[in-house]
Design an enzyme around this catalytic site. Sequence first.
Site, PDB file in Angstrom:
ATOM      1  N   ILE A 140     -77.881 -33.167  -1.317  1.00 27.44           N
ATOM      2  CA  ILE A 140     -76.457 -33.127  -1.661  1.00 27.44           C
ATOM      3  C   ILE A 140     -76.380 -32.253  -2.915  1.00 27.44           C
ATOM      4  CG2 ILE A 140     -76.748 -35.311  -2.931  1.00 27.44           C
ATOM      5  CD1 ILE A 140     -73.881 -35.991  -2.514  1.00 27.44           C
ATOM      6  N   SER A 141     -75.405 -31.328  -2.951  1.00 25.06           N
ATOM      7  CA  SER A 141     -75.271 -30.416  -4.091  1.00 25.06           C
ATOM      8  C   SER A 141     -74.923 -31.180  -5.359  1.00 25.06           C
ATOM      9  CB  SER A 141     -74.162 -29.396  -3.827  1.00 25.06           C
ATOM     10  OG  SER A 141     -74.422 -28.649  -2.680  1.00 25.06           O
ATOM     11  N   ALA A 142     -75.239 -30.587  -6.516  1.00 21.58           N
ATOM     12  CA  ALA A 142     -74.841 -31.167  -7.800  1.00 21.58           C
ATOM     13  C   ALA A 142     -73.314 -31.185  -7.872  1.00 21.58           C
ATOM     14  CB  ALA A 142     -75.400 -30.350  -8.948  1.00 21.58           C
TER      15      ALA A 142
END
Length: 208
Positions: free
Chosen positions: A60-62
């Site tokens: 999951i992206s930051a």
Amino acid sequence: MTDWARARTELVERLGEQRIDDESVLNAMAAVPRHRFVPEGSSERAYADCPLPIGSGQTISAPHMVAIMAALLDLQEGDRVLEIGTGCGYHAAVTAELVGAGNVYSVEYHEELAEQARETLAETGYGDVSVRAGDGKQGWGEHAPYDRAYLTCAASEFPPTVVEQVRPGGLVLAPIGGASQQLVRARRRADGSLDRGRHGRVRFVPLQ
Ligand code: SAH
């Protein structure tokens, strides 16, 4: 017990102080319970501004990257949006906050991630987001044309079929490149060509 709402408020405050100045995006980030989307073992780190593993070798992206992408897409209530790379569904939920859940169509390559994302989205109040398991390079023709389309995985170039499914004047956004990637936003011209701009170096998992 962790005070999730407080942890989330603090994250959004930090994003606001650092680099995100789009109020509607910050409000969307404040609304979506990221801890419900990350795997249970990672929930204590859900409101740190970093990427997290979500299974099937994906991440999951930051939070700041989700916010930057939402701001670059200039998402407005009612916009119809195509997302390639549902992952755990978190980014789709943030998009749903901005445009309305019924306007979000997301394609995920890994069947088990798609299934899990559907479940989490339903449990968190974003059940109207549509998720399909399949190859995002084909987009999702049934619901085209889209006002906006974005990839959450890196491609060597915008997939042509996805570009075709965006209306003239609409925007596409994706990490473009391989070992070295740039976030590229492009407006689709009436003749199908793209007016492109670069928005910094990024690091995403590759498109399958
Ligand atoms: N937006 C996601 C982050 C996803 S990471 C979130 O909020 O969790 C990128 C995702 O793209 C991964 O889940 C990966 O499986 C997916 N992906 C990679 N190649 C794809 C393809 N060809 N079609 C659809 N999804 C793809």
